[in-house]
Every structure is written in structure tokens, then in C-alpha cells.
Design an enzyme around this catalytic site. Structure first.
Site, PDB file in Angstrom:
ATOM      1  CE  LYS A  47      37.781  49.408  41.158  1.00 18.47           C
ATOM      2  NZ  LYS A  47      36.885  48.309  41.557  1.00 18.47           N
ATOM      3  CD  GLU A 104      37.664  44.671  46.180  1.00 17.73           C
ATOM      4  OE1 GLU A 104      38.480  45.541  46.568  1.00 17.73           O
ATOM      5  OE2 GLU A 104      36.472  44.925  45.956  1.00 17.73           O
ATOM      6  CB  SER A 110      38.229  52.707  45.000  1.00 20.80           C
ATOM      7  OG  SER A 110      38.256  51.878  43.857  1.00 20.80           O
ATOM      8  CG  ASP A 154      38.534  45.518  43.081  1.00 23.32           C
ATOM      9  OD1 ASP A 154      38.390  44.342  42.702  1.00 23.32           O
ATOM     10  OD2 ASP A 154      37.568  46.276  43.330  1.00 23.32           O
TER      11      ASP A 154
HETATM   12  O1  OSB Z   1      34.682  46.658  42.720  1.00 23.77           O
HETATM   13  O2  OSB Z   1      34.706  47.837  44.441  1.00 23.77           O
HETATM   14  C1  OSB Z   1      34.393  47.708  43.256  1.00 23.77           C
HETATM   15  C2  OSB Z   1      32.852  50.950  41.905  1.00 23.77           C
HETATM   16  C3  OSB Z   1      31.861  50.450  41.098  1.00 23.77           C
HETATM   17  C4  OSB Z   1      31.739  49.090  40.968  1.00 23.77           C
HETATM   18  C5  OSB Z   1      32.599  48.220  41.663  1.00 23.77           C
HETATM   19  C6  OSB Z   1      33.582  48.724  42.487  1.00 23.77           C
HETATM   20  C7  OSB Z   1      33.736  50.110  42.592  1.00 23.77           C
HETATM   21  C8  OSB Z   1      34.769  50.767  43.382  1.00 23.77           C
HETATM   22  C9  OSB Z   1      34.501  52.194  43.797  1.00 23.77           C
HETATM   23  O3  OSB Z   1      35.834  50.269  43.630  1.00 23.77           O
HETATM   24  C10 OSB Z   1      34.491  52.404  45.247  1.00 23.77           C
HETATM   25  C11 OSB Z   1      33.941  53.765  45.607  1.00 23.77           C
HETATM   26  O4  OSB Z   1      32.719  53.928  45.702  1.00 23.77           O
HETATM   27  O5  OSB Z   1      34.761  54.676  45.799  1.00 23.77           O
HETATM   28 MG    MG Z   2      35.584  45.366  44.153  1.00 26.34          MG
END
Ligand code: OSB
Ligand code: MG
Length: 367
Positions: A163, A213, A135, A188
Site C-alpha cells: 500500500k 492500483e 496485500s 495500491d
Molecule cells: O484496496 O484492495 C484494497 C482491504 C480493504 C479495503 C480495500 C483494499 C483492501 C486490501 C486487502 O488491499 C486485501 C485483502 O483482503 O487481503
Molecule cells: Mg485496492
């Protein structure tokens, strides 16, 4: 299983690189590590609340309060049979899923250690290694984003999530797709859009994305139905699915085609398993979301991901994507096939580096 003591370690760990989302930028990760003792054994859990209430209303501060004042008295000195017994005991506490899930994880670790079984075995997992992705947080410029993604692809990640937030979502997604025509790509939004933005997001539908997402409000299901009706690309819900019941609503309302499972958001691994099962019965694939976990939460996510309906790669990256020094002796590494091995020792299958834990500790509370 009589619970003899509980210790809460409120920690702060420096991230290797800042992580930015539509709700904020984190340079350190705070969370609460939970240590539960019973009959000569120690179980570890991770409460994934962070400093800011950006992703979820819970914070390390509220979680500490709920854990100390409300959850501990229901657990300490009590004979807890299993995760569902724990859920029954805490059902009078409304919400506060991240706090509850942290304790449930420690109980699972204890149960596994007592029975000599890994979490994977306890969950009926079918995989020894699971496919994972990375991510990628919001970057300053599209060029920087392409560079960052390139680094992760060169490291061996075969699935990338970026993101997105209003303004540059479409341009950035197009730039990544152009640079990596074949990569498994998903986006996302962490609830950054409204239905009014829907038409401007339609170009995302031409990018062969695995999923979009949580585009809309964190407490919405119905508007996601309207959104999904306009897009060929599957909508995946994260924030909105806070219980197995909400998963059922989303399925019945056709609000998404995929669910992101995070045990924390759902209130415990037992609830994650229920959502997994419900989705499976409805032919809906799931994948494991991440909360920048330490080695403790990462072990838990890998065990969960070994279950049959975790069909898409999870946000469970290698330890070196997050931390120079983790709080477990074990570090999780990316295999050449973009997988990570599922722990196979009893319980979570990890051991805690107490020196590292102490060095990151802001506050320690023993009840
Ligand atoms: O929305 O998936 C999410 C991290 C913190 C809060 C929300 C999210 C995330 C991530 C990180 O996308 C995913 C990871 O741990 O690598
Ligand atoms: Mg998410």
C-alpha cells in the site's frame, strides 16, 4: 426459491495484525454476515462494508439500514429465481452495492446447495486452485516494511502488493524492489494521489511492477487515462469500477490495462462475472481484490478467481494472514506453489462456526 427468513449478523473480528492504508488503520474488521433460509437450506453471504467509510461510502451502519429497510422487503417471502432476478428486484435502490452483494452471495450459496453444485461450477470456473498474493498494509518505517514483506515471502507468497501514500511511495517501492529483485510486485494507492503527483511517481515505472492500483480519485476514470498515457506500467482500477458500465468506460477511455474485481464494490457476484466477461472480450486481464473477508467471502472470492480471465494472482490470502479464529470451520491454507484450493462442495463450500459467529456478534437482526 421462496425466501423464508433473513438474519443479519453485524460482527467485529480482531485482525492478527493492524491493516493500514492511505485512508486509515484497522485493528478489527467489522462486516455483516447474512443468513438466508429457503426450503430447509441455509445460504450465507458477507457484506464487506466496514466500520469506516474510507474505502467506500458504505459502512456497516448504512448497510444494516439499507438491508433491513429496503432490500429485505424486496426479498423476504418472495420467490427468487436467480442472481439476475435479485438484481432486477433491487434495481430501484440506487448504489449501496456492498449491501446488495452480500445478499446476492447468500442466494448463490442457496442455489448451489439446491443444485448440488459448487460456485466454481456455477460460474464455469476452470481451476481447482488459484494463484494468490498478499496485500501488505502501510508500515511505520521502510525497514519494518522490508521485514514484513520478508515474512510473507518466507511464508510462500510469490506476489506481493504494498500500500502506498504520498511522501514515501517511491522510496518504499524502491526499497522493496531492491530487497526482492525478482518478486512479482504491485502497489495500491487507494486514491491517495492527484495528477499533480504524476511526475514524482514516474520512478515507479522503472521497478518492473505488475501494476499501479487506483492512484487517483475513487470516482475518476478520465484522469486515469492521462495517468496511464504517461506510464508503461499498467494502471489497474479498483474503486473507480463500480459497475460493468464503468468497466466499459475505462476500457473505451484506455484508463487502465487491468481491472481489480470485487463482487462487493460491483453490487454482486453476477456483476463481477459480467466485468470478467467484458474484460476478457477486450483482452484485458482481471484479478480478484480482497476486503479482508471471513471464510465466507474468501470462499466466494476463490470461486470467482477460478474463472478463465482471472489471470493475475488475487488478494485472497490464507486465513491465518487475517484471523486467529475465523467464522467458518474450514480454513484456507497457502499451498507450496503460492496457490489456494478452490472449494468444491455445493454452494460456497464452507460451514459456519456458529460459536465463533456468536462470539463476534455486535448485533443480530432477524427479518
Ligand atoms: O484496496 O484492495 C484494497 C482491504 C480493504 C479495503 C480495500 C483494499 C483492501 C486490501 C486487502 O488491499 C486485501 C485483502 O483482503 O487481503
Ligand atoms: Mg485496492
Amino acid at each position: 426459491m421462496k425466501i423464508e427468513s433473513i438474519t443479519f449478523h453485524h460482527i467485529s473480528m480482531p485482525l492478527i495484525a493492524p491493516f493500514e492504508t492511505s485512508f486509515g488503520r484497522e485493528t478489527v474488521r467489522e462486516c455483516i454476515i447474512i443468513e438466508v433460509r429457503s426450503d430447509g437450506l441455509t445460504g450465507w453471504g458477507e457484506c464487506v462494508a466496514s466500520y469506516n467509510p474510507g474505502y467506500n461510502y458504505e459502512t456497516t451502519g448504512t448497510a444494516m439500514h439499507i438491508l433491513k429497510e429496503f432490500i429485505s422487503p424486496l426479498v423476504l417471502g418472495k420467490d427468487i429465481q436467480n442472481a439476475l432476478d435479485f438484481q432486477k428486484r433491487v434495481e430501484g435502490i440506487r448504489g449501496h452495492h456492498l449491501a446488495k452483494a452480500g445478499v446476492e452471495m447468500a442466494l448463490w450459496d442457496l442455489i448451489g446447495k439446491r443444485e448440488g453444485k459448487s460456485l466454481k461450477q456455477l460460474f464455469g470456473g476452470i481451476r481447482d486452485k488459484v494463484e494468490v498474493g498478499v496485500s501488505v498494509g502501510i508500515q511505520e518505517t521502510p525497514q519494518k516494511l522490508v521485514e514484513t514483506v520478508t515474512d510473507f515471502v518466507n511464508t510462500g507468497y510469490a506476489r506481493v502488493k504494498i500500500k502506498i501514500k504520498p511522501g514515501k511511495a517511491v522510496a518504499e517501492s524502491q526499497a522493496i524492489r531492491k530487497a526482492f529483485p525478482d518478486i512479482r510486485l504491485q502497489v495500491d494507492a487507494n486514491s491517495a494521489f492527484t495528477l499533480d503527483d504524476m511526475d514524482s511517481l514516474l520512478p515507479l515505472d522503472d521497478l518492473n511492477l505488475l501494476l499501479i492500483e487506483q492512484p487517483l480519485f475513487e470516482d475518476d476514470i478520465w484522469d486515469h487515462h492521462k495517468f496511464q498515457a504517461k506510464f508503461k506500467t499498467p494502471v489497474c482500477l479498483d474503486e473507480s469500477i463500480v459497475s460493468p458500465r464503468h468497466a466499459r468506460y475505462a476500457i473505451e477511455m484506455k484508463a487502465c490495462k487491468i481491472v481489480n474485481i470485487k463482487a462487493g464494490r460491483l453490487g454482486g457476484l453476477s456483476q463481477g462475472i459480467m466485468v470478467h466477461d467484458l474484460a476478457q472480450q477486450n483482452n484485458m486481464p482481471v484479478w480478484c481484490g480482497g476486503m479482508l473477508e471471513t471464510g465466507i467471502g474468501r470462499a466466494s472470492n476463490l470461486a470467482l478467481s477460478s474463472m478463465p480471465n482471472f489471470i493475475l494472482p488475487g488478494d485472497v490470502s490464507a486465513s491465518d494472514r487475517y484471523y486467529k479464529r475465523d467464522i467458518t470451520h474450514e480454513r484456507f491454507v497457502l499451498n507450496a506453489d503460492s496457490t489456494i484450493d478452490v472449494p468444491n462442495k455445493p454452494g460456497l463450500g464452507v460451514t459456519v462456526d456458529e460459536d465463533a459467529l456468536t462470539s463476534y456478534t455486535l448485533a443480530k437482526v432477524v427479518v
